[in-house]
Motif scaffolding. Structure first.
Motif, PDB file in Angstrom:
ATOM      1  N   GLU A 133       0.723  -1.483  -0.141  1.00 43.63           N
ATOM      2  CA  GLU A 133       0.294   0.109   0.182  1.00 43.63           C
ATOM      3  C   GLU A 133       0.482   1.308   0.064  1.00 43.63           C
ATOM      4  OE1 GLU A 133      -3.143   0.355  -0.333  1.00 43.63           O
ATOM      5  OE2 GLU A 133      -4.496  -1.616   0.149  1.00 43.63           O
ATOM      6  N   GLY A 134       0.051   2.004  -0.685  1.00 39.88           N
ATOM      7  CA  GLY A 134       0.821   3.155  -0.222  1.00 39.88           C
ATOM      8  C   GLY A 134       0.242   4.268   0.378  1.00 39.88           C
ATOM      9  N   ILE A 135      -1.131   5.030   0.059  1.00 40.53           N
ATOM     10  CA  ILE A 135      -1.866   5.488   1.114  1.00 40.53           C
ATOM     11  C   ILE A 135      -3.415   4.941   1.578  1.00 40.53           C
ATOM     12  CG2 ILE A 135      -3.254   7.258   1.610  1.00 40.53           C
ATOM     13  CD1 ILE A 135      -1.016   8.855   0.373  1.00 40.53           C
ATOM     14  N   GLY A 136      -3.830   4.356   2.604  1.00 33.03           N
ATOM     15  CA  GLY A 136      -4.950   3.911   2.526  1.00 33.03           C
ATOM     16  C   GLY A 136      -4.684   2.280   2.162  1.00 33.03           C
ATOM     17  N   VAL A 137      -6.017   1.353   2.330  1.00 32.81           N
ATOM     18  CA  VAL A 137      -6.374  -0.068   1.751  1.00 32.81           C
ATOM     19  C   VAL A 137      -6.970   0.023   1.000  1.00 32.81           C
ATOM     20  CG1 VAL A 137      -5.955   0.079   4.512  1.00 32.81           C
ATOM     21  CG2 VAL A 137      -8.486  -0.116   3.371  1.00 32.81           C
ATOM     22  N   ALA A 138      -6.699  -0.051   0.041  1.00 32.29           N
ATOM     23  CA  ALA A 138      -7.256   0.178  -1.277  1.00 32.29           C
ATOM     24  C   ALA A 138      -7.265  -0.958  -2.018  1.00 32.29           C
ATOM     25  CB  ALA A 138      -7.231   1.271  -2.495  1.00 32.29           C
ATOM     26  N   ILE A 139      -5.932  -0.949  -2.301  1.00 29.20           N
ATOM     27  CA  ILE A 139      -5.113  -2.540  -2.472  1.00 29.20           C
ATOM     28  C   ILE A 139      -5.310  -3.888  -1.720  1.00 29.20           C
ATOM     29  CG2 ILE A 139      -2.894  -4.212  -3.843  1.00 29.20           C
ATOM     30  CD1 ILE A 139      -1.925  -0.801  -4.115  1.00 29.20           C
ATOM     31  N   THR A 140      -5.543  -3.655  -0.432  1.00 36.21           N
ATOM     32  CA  THR A 140      -5.171  -4.775   0.219  1.00 36.21           C
ATOM     33  C   THR A 140      -7.503  -5.036   0.770  1.00 36.21           C
ATOM     34  OG1 THR A 140      -4.222  -4.020   2.514  1.00 36.21           O
ATOM     35  CG2 THR A 140      -5.043  -4.877   2.999  1.00 36.21           C
TER      36      THR A 140
ATOM     37  N   VAL B 285      -7.290 -13.824  -3.335  1.00 40.51           N
ATOM     38  CA  VAL B 285      -7.356 -14.833  -2.375  1.00 40.51           C
ATOM     39  C   VAL B 285      -8.366 -15.936  -2.098  1.00 40.51           C
ATOM     40  CG1 VAL B 285      -5.555 -12.987  -0.709  1.00 40.51           C
ATOM     41  CG2 VAL B 285      -8.193 -13.960  -0.602  1.00 40.51           C
ATOM     42  N   THR B 286      -7.770 -16.881  -2.023  1.00 33.55           N
ATOM     43  CA  THR B 286      -9.090 -18.324  -2.122  1.00 33.55           C
ATOM     44  C   THR B 286     -10.080 -18.029  -0.878  1.00 33.55           C
ATOM     45  OG1 THR B 286      -7.551 -19.604  -1.306  1.00 33.55           O
ATOM     46  CG2 THR B 286      -8.142 -19.379  -4.360  1.00 33.55           C
ATOM     47  N   GLY B 287     -10.803 -18.733  -0.924  1.00 35.22           N
ATOM     48  CA  GLY B 287     -11.471 -18.531   0.663  1.00 35.22           C
ATOM     49  C   GLY B 287     -11.053 -19.541   1.703  1.00 35.22           C
ATOM     50  N   ASP B 288      -9.688 -20.216   1.517  1.00 32.86           N
ATOM     51  CA  ASP B 288      -8.468 -20.334   2.217  1.00 32.86           C
ATOM     52  C   ASP B 288      -7.342 -19.485   2.521  1.00 32.86           C
ATOM     53  OD1 ASP B 288      -8.127 -21.770   0.693  1.00 32.86           O
ATOM     54  OD2 ASP B 288      -7.005 -23.096   1.216  1.00 32.86           O
ATOM     55  N   GLY B 289      -7.752 -19.034   2.334  1.00 31.38           N
ATOM     56  CA  GLY B 289      -6.331 -17.795   2.023  1.00 31.38           C
ATOM     57  C   GLY B 289      -6.796 -16.314   3.091  1.00 31.38           C
ATOM     58  N   PHE B 290      -5.346 -15.348   2.375  1.00 29.83           N
ATOM     59  CA  PHE B 290      -6.036 -14.357   4.044  1.00 29.83           C
ATOM     60  C   PHE B 290      -4.360 -13.234   3.352  1.00 29.83           C
ATOM     61  CE2 PHE B 290      -1.548 -17.085   4.796  1.00 29.83           C
ATOM     62  CZ  PHE B 290      -0.452 -15.749   4.855  1.00 29.83           C
ATOM     63  N   VAL B 291      -4.730 -11.813   3.270  1.00 30.67           N
ATOM     64  CA  VAL B 291      -4.056 -11.049   2.910  1.00 30.67           C
ATOM     65  C   VAL B 291      -2.796 -10.486   4.090  1.00 30.67           C
ATOM     66  CG1 VAL B 291      -3.813  -9.086   1.544  1.00 30.67           C
ATOM     67  CG2 VAL B 291      -5.483 -10.598   1.331  1.00 30.67           C
ATOM     68  N   VAL B 292      -1.509  -9.979   4.221  1.00 38.31           N
ATOM     69  CA  VAL B 292      -0.998  -9.859   4.971  1.00 38.31           C
ATOM     70  C   VAL B 292      -0.638  -8.021   3.512  1.00 38.31           C
ATOM     71  CG1 VAL B 292       1.617  -9.453   5.789  1.00 38.31           C
ATOM     72  CG2 VAL B 292       0.110 -11.078   4.939  1.00 38.31           C
ATOM     73  N   THR B 293      -1.215  -6.612   4.547  1.00 35.91           N
ATOM     74  CA  THR B 293      -0.018  -5.908   4.085  1.00 35.91           C
ATOM     75  C   THR B 293       1.319  -5.220   4.282  1.00 35.91           C
ATOM     76  OG1 THR B 293      -2.784  -5.201   4.262  1.00 35.91           O
ATOM     77  CG2 THR B 293      -1.104  -3.429   3.991  1.00 35.91           C
ATOM     78  N   ALA B 294       1.500  -5.079   3.434  1.00 31.66           N
ATOM     79  CA  ALA B 294       2.874  -3.499   3.883  1.00 31.66           C
ATOM     80  C   ALA B 294       2.731  -2.405   3.167  1.00 31.66           C
ATOM     81  CB  ALA B 294       4.115  -4.326   2.702  1.00 31.66           C
TER      82      ALA B 294
END
Length: 231
Positions: free
Chosen positions: A168-175, A183-192
């Motif tokens: 991310e730059g600003i905000g959480v749009a990409i997240t 991501v799949t139903g069993d997946g997750f997201v980590v934000t940098a």
């Protein structure tokens, strides 16, 4: 009786030595990633693989790793082919290769659907592992290519987990895009929080992915055990 015990031991030993995870690390090198930001990604990945906690799990679970780079619809490259981590020397060699790998593409669009389809095809050549995972990292939303949701559904039908690392730059749009569409139903997201945070984020992500396997035996305690899909 002794023969039965011996057979049981051989089965258990074979299971212990079996590959637990095949992990495809997929890096965005589209036009939004400049030379310095690419270097932060390559260095951050190498540092994560050299992390003692990660290296230990990679070897113990015979994890198979591969790295690909992606950008526009017809721009995907397998940068480092599948390699199974059978010892710490192999982990170090793979980490060094990740740090030294040249950038595959310049000045191109962002097409995650084609990138994910390319990643899925690479599992035809992967070792036979208990779990198959694609990491998709990127710093933007699509501006070219097909519909990412269709590629995600193909992954789910194939039993392949897709996780995301949103830079991310600003905000959480990409997240939010990664959670909603990638991501799949069993997946997750980590934000940098920017590319300078990539090293921390990729380390956390890989630990969390591998802990989903080893935590069944209680080997990795704490927050990694209770991860929240798409969270």
């Amino acid at each position: 009786m002794l023969r039965a015990i011996g057979l049981c031991w051989l089965v258990s030993a074979g299971q212990a030595l079996a590959c637990q995870t095949a992990l495809m690390l997929s890096m965005d090198v589209s036009n939004s990633v400049d030379a310095g930001e690419y270097r932060l990604q390559a260095d951050g990945l190498a540092a994560a693989l050299r992390d003692p906690a990660i290296a230990e799990i990679l070897v113990r679970d015979r994890v198979a790793l591969a790295v690909m780079q992606w950008s526009g619809p017809d721009m995907q490259a397998l940068t480092l082919p599948w390699t199974q981590m059978l010892g710490h020397a192999q982990v170090e060699s793979f980490a060094a290769a990740a740090r030294a790998m040249p950038r595959a593409f310049l000045l191109s669009d962002t097409a995650p659907a084609e990138a994910l389809d390319f990643a899925l095809r690479q599992f035809r050549d992967a070792p036979d592992c208990a779990r198959r995972i694609v990491d998709v990292s990127g710093d933007g939303t699509p501006n070219a290519g097909g519909e990412i949701g269709q590629a995600r559904r193909r992954a789910e039908r194939a039993g392949i987990t897709v996780n995301g690392l949103a830079i991310e730059g600003i905000g959480v749009a990409i997240t939010n895009f990664y959670r909603r569409s990638v991501v799949t139903g069993d997946g997750f997201v980590v934000t940098a929080r920017g590319h300078r945070d990539y090293a921390r984020a990729i380390r956390l992500k890989i630990l969390r992915e591998l802990a989903r396997v080893v935590s069944r035996a209680g080997a990795v305690p704490g927050p990694f055990r209770a991860s929240n899909p798409r969270g």
